[in-house]
Every structure is written in structure tokens, then in C-alpha cells.
Design a protein around this motif. Structure first.
Motif, short mmCIF file in Angstrom:
data_model
loop_
_atom_site.label_atom_id
_atom_site.label_comp_id
_atom_site.label_asym_id
_atom_site.label_seq_id
_atom_site.Cartn_x
_atom_site.Cartn_y
_atom_site.Cartn_z
N UNK A 118 0.84 -1.19 0.00
CA UNK A 118 0.00 0.00 0.00
C UNK A 118 0.88 1.24 0.00
N UNK A 119 0.30 2.32 -0.44
CA UNK A 119 1.09 3.53 -0.58
C UNK A 119 0.48 4.65 0.27
N UNK A 120 1.35 5.46 0.86
CA UNK A 120 0.90 6.64 1.59
C UNK A 120 1.52 7.84 0.90
N UNK A 121 0.69 8.82 0.59
CA UNK A 121 1.14 9.90 -0.29
C UNK A 121 1.55 11.13 0.49
N UNK A 122 2.21 12.04 -0.23
CA UNK A 122 2.73 13.24 0.39
C UNK A 122 1.64 14.17 0.86
N UNK A 123 0.69 14.42 -0.04
CA UNK A 123 -0.25 15.50 0.23
C UNK A 123 -1.53 14.94 0.83
N UNK A 124 -1.73 15.08 2.12
CA UNK A 124 -2.93 14.51 2.72
C UNK A 124 -4.19 15.26 2.28
N UNK A 125 -4.01 16.41 1.62
CA UNK A 125 -5.16 17.15 1.15
C UNK A 125 -5.65 16.61 -0.18
N UNK A 126 -4.71 16.15 -1.01
CA UNK A 126 -5.08 15.72 -2.35
C UNK A 126 -5.35 14.23 -2.43
N UNK A 127 -4.93 13.45 -1.45
CA UNK A 127 -5.03 12.00 -1.60
C UNK A 127 -6.28 11.42 -0.95
N UNK A 174 -16.07 14.61 7.13
CA UNK A 174 -15.41 14.65 5.83
C UNK A 174 -13.95 15.10 6.01
N UNK A 175 -13.08 14.78 5.02
CA UNK A 175 -11.66 15.12 5.16
C UNK A 175 -11.39 16.59 5.47
N UNK A 179 -7.30 18.38 10.40
CA UNK A 179 -6.04 19.08 10.16
C UNK A 179 -5.13 18.19 9.32
N UNK A 180 -4.01 18.76 8.87
CA UNK A 180 -3.08 18.02 8.02
C UNK A 180 -2.59 16.73 8.65
N UNK A 187 -5.12 8.69 5.93
CA UNK A 187 -4.44 8.00 4.83
C UNK A 187 -3.76 6.73 5.31
N UNK A 188 -3.20 6.78 6.51
CA UNK A 188 -2.54 5.60 7.07
C UNK A 188 -3.57 4.54 7.42
N UNK A 189 -4.69 4.97 8.03
CA UNK A 189 -5.75 4.01 8.37
C UNK A 189 -6.29 3.34 7.11
#
Lengths: 345, 326
Positions: A118-127, A174-175, A179-180, A187-189
Motif C-alpha cells: 500500500x502507498x501513503x502519499x505526500x499530500x494529505x489534502x489531495x489524496x 469529511x476530510x 487538520x493536516x 491515509x494511514x488508516x
């Protein structure tokens, strides 16, 4: 379900490789548009532009290891991470998942291999999908893959959120209401909900404040112990990588220039680029230091320098560096470096 | 002793929004002398950028400076009429932004933009303005400045663009430069180059530099003094070595502990629990007390900004007195 592929290894001495890259390359080409094709037909000297984002990389990641992948922007570290995570096919070379070529797997096996990574991305706002509630973001995949029954999905999601350090009572939000740092936890969950054994973290803490970054790094380390996870941790931040990784791989313009156990890299860097990179890292211990700076810019990957890609910026470059690509060679136990200087010495 | 180049006294910048008054900057004081670097450190939302904007008079409604003084060589900028402020901004006081694309006009060539800046404040011929622009580009280490003057911003890389932005800030050899996270978007080797330029310029021209950043490690190597902001207030200030080696405020200590290189490899980082509070409804008293391991009932009263060691102030009633272990 399909236990053949996912049986955990019994012995932990030299753990089996979870993923192996052999001579993996990725090229992106910009095809000519209509006007370009027309001009070419009329005799203009136009070519398709090709970027060698990743250029002949060998990399082995063993079960339970944390491998840090370091490099500056445009060095191909994210592209490599995407190929490792199986969401982008390589142009050349082979990727072995637990010793088997990814391309030789049948559809069900390939899906399982992807699910385990699985992948975790940089931008928690966009992912995160802004239109889904947290419980849908986290619960969608396990439901689809049959890891939780529809009747039990509520408790399943609660457990994933709690493990990532989030209050399950917030799951109907909702996301944008988070906060960031909290979003990165969502995203990790989400990644953990499908019970992976291998996480590719692409700059997962780069967008976070220092105090929040520390919380997320601690979470990664806790999860590693609890779930026996393997990580490929991609970052430009050497401090983060040094803290977390067992082994460090350093890339420059699509190629691996050095690879060694973390302590070794930071104590005895071999490649001039690694040395320069380490010298430039601002350290909190250093006071009123004189910044020197590596000369020059990172060259364009569209038109990389010949021979060793680092030679135009390298203070030790000699004639051979300009013509011949240095191979990754053993310079110590588990320590490999791609520099002609090692032959000269 | 003459007046310091820049002295900010009890600055308050508030935003009057429909949801209530956001006290983005609430009682911030610091001093920067000529040729010195002040590191203004804080996390997102701590008010460090608004502090920088306030110095340059760039705060837009619904925000305004609600109190305090910004003394530039003894003149108060907070009450200066806009016309006079225009004469200073870009001339005696300049700013460098995080994103150089925000400073540069993408449809104008570099020379057009730089000549315009020179002629805005100095009565010189176009040719002389171009000469000055060329010299400034040379000073920040841009190779072949004559040709580069004719380029557009998109033809530069990120690091080069930031150098151009710095060169524009330098055109009038300002007395104060406010740099807002100028290296955050850059790679490590490029960041090293920019920091080297900044150091050289301060020493050469005696510019007072306010370096706004979230990265304690950058400030450690660059600054003379440091001011740590939390929720709109300076919670600790003093000489770099003192603040980083023997922090008084629990938040400063927590920030230093969060830096990975300050910890032993593989061990959990010393994290600060919780997160930054919303500025809209800050708790009374110390804003950090909900995250503070040392909080006690007395923290519900606003703590005074007191000098605990020579030159080192903290806004805390029970500061750490012992030095941190490295």
C-alpha cells in the motif's frame, strides 16, 4: 484466502526479499503533437523527448526492513516508489514479488500482491476523496476485497482508526474537517485497512509541521513493531530518513549512487554527492556555520550529462567520469557506491 | 547606542472576520540590529507570516494592525501614511517570499521587472537601472547576468528564481529584509547555496534580516537571535545558542525534541501531544497549556513575558531552568 502467496516467513535471520528490482527503468516520452508530426513530415528536425526518470535500478527490500530512499526533486524517487507499489509498470527490467516476476502472476495473484503493498502519499489534502466520509474512505477497500462483512464494517473501521491514532467517533466527518496531521492519519488508516505487509511512503511527512511530523513518525515506528511491516520510505529529508531507516538508498538523476546501512551512510559516506548532501543538511547542533553549497544546478533529466551524472558538479571529477557510467560496486559490508574514484584509490 | 534598525514592540495584528476576531499576531516584540539575522520560528498558523506582512504594511482587510509599534530607525511604520510607506517598501525595507513565482510577473522579462523596481525609487536613466539590475544578479551568484536579464521567469529553475527574487529585494540595498520561508520549496543543495548568499549579504551590506521559517535547523546555522512564536505570541526569544541549548519554554523544548536528529535513531521521537489550537477561540491564559506537560492551575492566567536569563525572555510561569541533553 489465497494463503500460498502471503505465508509469513518463519526464520528472521536474513529475511527473504519481499520485493526485488532488477535493472528497472522508467522512461516518459513526450509524443509530438499534430503540428510537430506535420513539421517532421515536412523535414523539420524534431524528435520525441524522452525523460529517463529511473535508469537501470537494482534494489532489494527484505521482509521487516525500513529502506530510506533519498534524493532531490526530479531524481526519480517517486517514480521508483510507484513502480515498487505496482501502480506504474516499468519500461524495462523486472520486478520480483517474493521471488516471482510480477508479470508472470495471474490476475488473482497480481491483485493480491498489489493489495499487500500500500502507498501513503505526500499530500494529505489531495489524496483523500473530499466527497467521502472518513468511514467510507477507510471502509471501502476492505469491504470490496471481502476482508470485513458489511455488518461488521463499522467496528472494523473503528479499529483501523484507533490504530492510526484517530478518535473513531469522528468517522462520520469529511476530510476537510481535519487538520493536516489528522488527514495523514486517515491515509494511514486507509492503507492499513487492507492488511498490507509493505508500505511505500512517498514524502509522507513532508507537508507536516515539525511537532506533527514527530507524531506521525512515531506512529510509523509503532505500527512497524505491531504489524511487522516493511517500509520503503521516500524522503528528501535526511534527518527523517536517518532516524527511521535500517538501510539508505541515495538517488541522483534516475540512478542509485550509493546504498548502505543507515549508520554507515551517515558516518562514512562514499559518493561525493552523498558527502555534499550530508554537508548541506542544516543541523540544529550547528551554530553560525558557513554555508558553502554544492556548485551548480541539478541538470535536466531530459538531457542528462554523459558518464557519471554528477560529474559537472563534482569537485573530484576526472576524464573518465565524463565518458563512462560508474557501476554500483561493493565498498564495504552491505555498502555499495557508484563512483570511479573507488577504482582509482 | 543608536536605535536598532528594526524594533517591533507589542505588535497586534487582528483579523475582524464574521466568525469573530482572529488574533493572528497578539503581542509580538523583537529587535534586529544592522548586519544581524533574527530567526522567527513557528508552526503553521502561529502568526509568523502575518508578522512579516505587518512590517511591510501588507496586511489586507479584514486584517489591520490593532496595536503596538513597528519602529524602523525610530519611525513608527504602524501609523505611517500609505504614501510614505510606499517610499520605504521595496526601497529601505524589502521582502522575499516563499514562492518566487509569487514575486515575479510571469509575462514580463526579468530586466523589465528589475528596471521598474529601480526606477520606482531612484531617478536614474534606463541604462543605469539596467546596470544596477545586472550587478544585483551578479551579487546573488547568477552566471552570465547580461543574458539572464533577457529571460522570462519560467526559464529559470526554482533555485535561480529565488535568487532573482533576492536580487530584486537587494536592488536598493535595503536596511531590512524580511524573508518568509525562502528556502522551504528548495532542495537541500540549493537551500545551502541560498543560505550562503544570505549570510554573505548580511555581512557585506549590514542588512538586518528577519528570516521566517518553521525549520529550527536552518535558523540554528544562520541566525544570531531567535524568536519562537506560538498561537500569535512570541513565547521565547533570545540568542540562538541560549534558546536552542537551554530553552526556557516547554514549547521550544518540545519543538527541539521533535527534530529527528536530536533523537537517538530508532527510538520514538519526543513528540508534543495534541495540535495547534484554533486562533478563533483561544483558551484564556497560556495558549500552550492544553499540550504542556508542566501545566498547572496558574497557567489559566496570561503568563508575563519575563527575562529569565540575560537576553533570554519566555512567556511561561514555570520555565525549564536546566540545559537540554544533546
Amino acid at each position: 484466502m489465497s494463503a500460498t502467496l502471503v505465508a509469513p516467513p518463519a526464520a528472521e535471520t536474513l529475511a527473504e526479499p519481499i520485493i526485488e528490482l532488477r535493472g528497472v527503468s522508467k522512461r516518459f516520452s513526450k509524443t509530438l503533437d499534430f503540428a510537430g508530426r506535420l513539421a517532421k513530415r515536412l523535414g523539420a528536425n524534431l524528435r520525441e523527448e524522452v525523460v529517463h526518470a529511473v535508469d537501470g535500478v537494482d534494489l532489494t527490500i527484505r521482509k521487516g526492513e525500513v529502506v530510506g530512499l533519498v534524493g532531490e526533486s526530479g531524481c526519480g524517487k517517486s517514480t521508483l516508489g510507484r513502480m515498487v507499489a505496482g501502480i506504474m509498470p516499468p519500461s524495462d527490467g523486472t520486478i520480483l514479488w517474493r521471488g516471482r516476476d510480477l508479470r508472470s502472476l495471474n490476475a488473482a495473484e497480481a491483485r493480491n500482491a498489489k493489495l499487500r503493498t500500500q502507498m501513503i502519499f505526500q499530500d494529505p489534502y489531495a489524496s483523500l476523496n473530499p466527497r467521502l466520509k472518513v468511514q467510507e474512505i477507510v471502509g471501502e477497500a476492505p469491504l470490496f476485497h471481502g476482508m470485513a462483512k458489511r455488518s461488521e464494517i463499522g467496528t472494523y473501521v473503528d479499529e483501523q482508526l484507533r490504530r492510526a491514532g484517530l478518535d473513531p467517533s469522528l468517522k462520520a466527518r469529511y476530510p476537510h474537517q481535519f487538520s493536516g496531521g489528522q488527514r495523514q492519519r486517515i491515509g494511514i488508516a486507509r492503507a492499513l485497512a487492507v492488511q498490507p505487509e509493505f508500505l511505500v511512503c512517498d514524502e509522507a511527512v513532508a507537508a507536516l509541521d515539525v511537532s506533527i511530523q514527530a507524531q506521525i513518525l512515531n506512529l510509523f515506528m509503532k505500527l512497524r513493531r505491531e504489524l511487522d511491516l516493511t517500509y520503503l520510505f521516500i524522503s528528501h529529508d535526511l534527518g527523517v530518513v536517518e532516524h527511521l531507516s535500517d538501510r539508505v538508498v541515495i538517488m541522483y538523476l534516475g540512478r542509485v549512487v550509493e546504498e548502505a546501512p543507515a549508520e554507515e551512510v551517515f558516518r562514512h559516506p562514499n559518493h561525493p554527492y552523498t558527502k555534499a548532501l550530508l554537508a548541506e543538511v542544516p543541523r540544529i547542533e550547528a551554530r553560525k556555520r558557513a554555508f558553502a553549497g554544492v556548485k551548480g544546478e541539478i541538470p535536466s533529466p531530459l538531457n542528462p550529462p554523459s558518464g557519471c551524472h554528477f560529474h559537472p558538479r563534482c569537485p573530484f571529477a576526472f576524464d573518465r567520469c565524463r565518458v563512462e557510467r560508474p557501476a554500483l560496486k561493493q565498498v564495504g559490508p552491505g555498502h555499495r557506491s557508484a563512483c570511479h574514484l573507488n577504482d582509482a584509490a | 547606542m543608536s536605535a536598532p534598525t528594526l524594533e517591533v514592540r507589542n505588535l497586534k495584528t487582528h483579523f475582524f472576520t464574521r466568525g469573530g476576531v482572529v488574533k493572528a499576531v497578539d503581542d509580538v516584540s523583537f529587535t534586529v540590529e544592522a548586519g544581524k539575522v533574527l530567526g522567527l520560528v513557528g508552526e503553521s498558523g502561529s502568526g509568523k507570516t502575518v508578522t512579516g506582512f505587518s512590517i511591510l504594511g501588507l496586511v489586507d482587510p479584514p486584517g489591520r494592525i490593532a496595536g503596538g509599534q513597528i519602529l524602523f530607525k525610530g519611525r513608527d511604520l504602524a501609523t505611517l501614511p500609505e504614501a510614505e510607506m510606499r517610499g520605504l517598501r521595496g526601497n529601505r525595507i524589502a521582502m522575499i517570499f516563499q514562492d518566487p513565482m509569487m514575486t515575479l510577473n510571469p509575462v514580463l522579462r526579468i530586466d523589465t521587472q528589475m528596471i521598474e523596481t529601480v526606477q520606482a525609487h531612484a531617478k536614474v536613466s534606463r541604462e543605469e537601472a539596467r546596470q544596477r539590475a545586472r550587478d544585483a544578479l551578479g551579487q546573488v551568484g547568477i552566471p552570465s547576468p547580461d543574458e539572464r536579464l533577457k529571460s522570462y521567469p519560467h526559464q529559470f529553475s526554482g533555485g535561480m528564481r529565488q535568487r532573482v527574487a533576492i536580487a530584486i529585494a537587494l536592488l536598493h540595498k535595503p536596511d531590512v529584509i524580511v524573508a518568509d520561508e525562502p528556502t522551504t520549496a528548495l532542495d537541500v543543495t540549493i537551500q545551502g547555496q541560498i543560505l550562503a548568499e544570505a549570510q554573505k549579504l548580511c555581512a557585506q551590506f549590514g542588512t538586518a534580516l528577519v528570516w521566517i521559517t518553521h525549520d529550527l535547523s536552518v535558523v540554528a546555522g544562520l541566525a544570531d537571535d531567535i524568536a519562537v512564536m506560538y498561537a500569535g505570541k512570541v513565547v521565547e526569544s533570545g540568542p540562538v545558542a541560549q534558546v536552542l541549548d537551554a530553552p526556557l519554554h516547554p514549547y521550544t523544548l518540545g519543538l527541539i525534541g521533535s527534530v529527528p536528529s536530536r533523537n537517538h535513531r530508532g527510538e520514538p521521537l519526543r513528540q508534543i501531544p495534541g495540535m495547534t489550537p484554533s486562533l478563533l477561540n483561544l483558551p484564556a491564559g497560556c495558549a500552550f497549556r492544553s499540550r504542556c506537560p508542566r501545566a498547572e492551575p496558574g497557567c489559566a492566567e496570561p503568563p508575563p513575558f519575563a527575562e529569565y536569563r540575560p537576553g533570554q525572555h519566555a512567556r511561561c510561569i514555570h520555565p525549564h531552568q536546566e540545559a537540554v541533553a544533546a
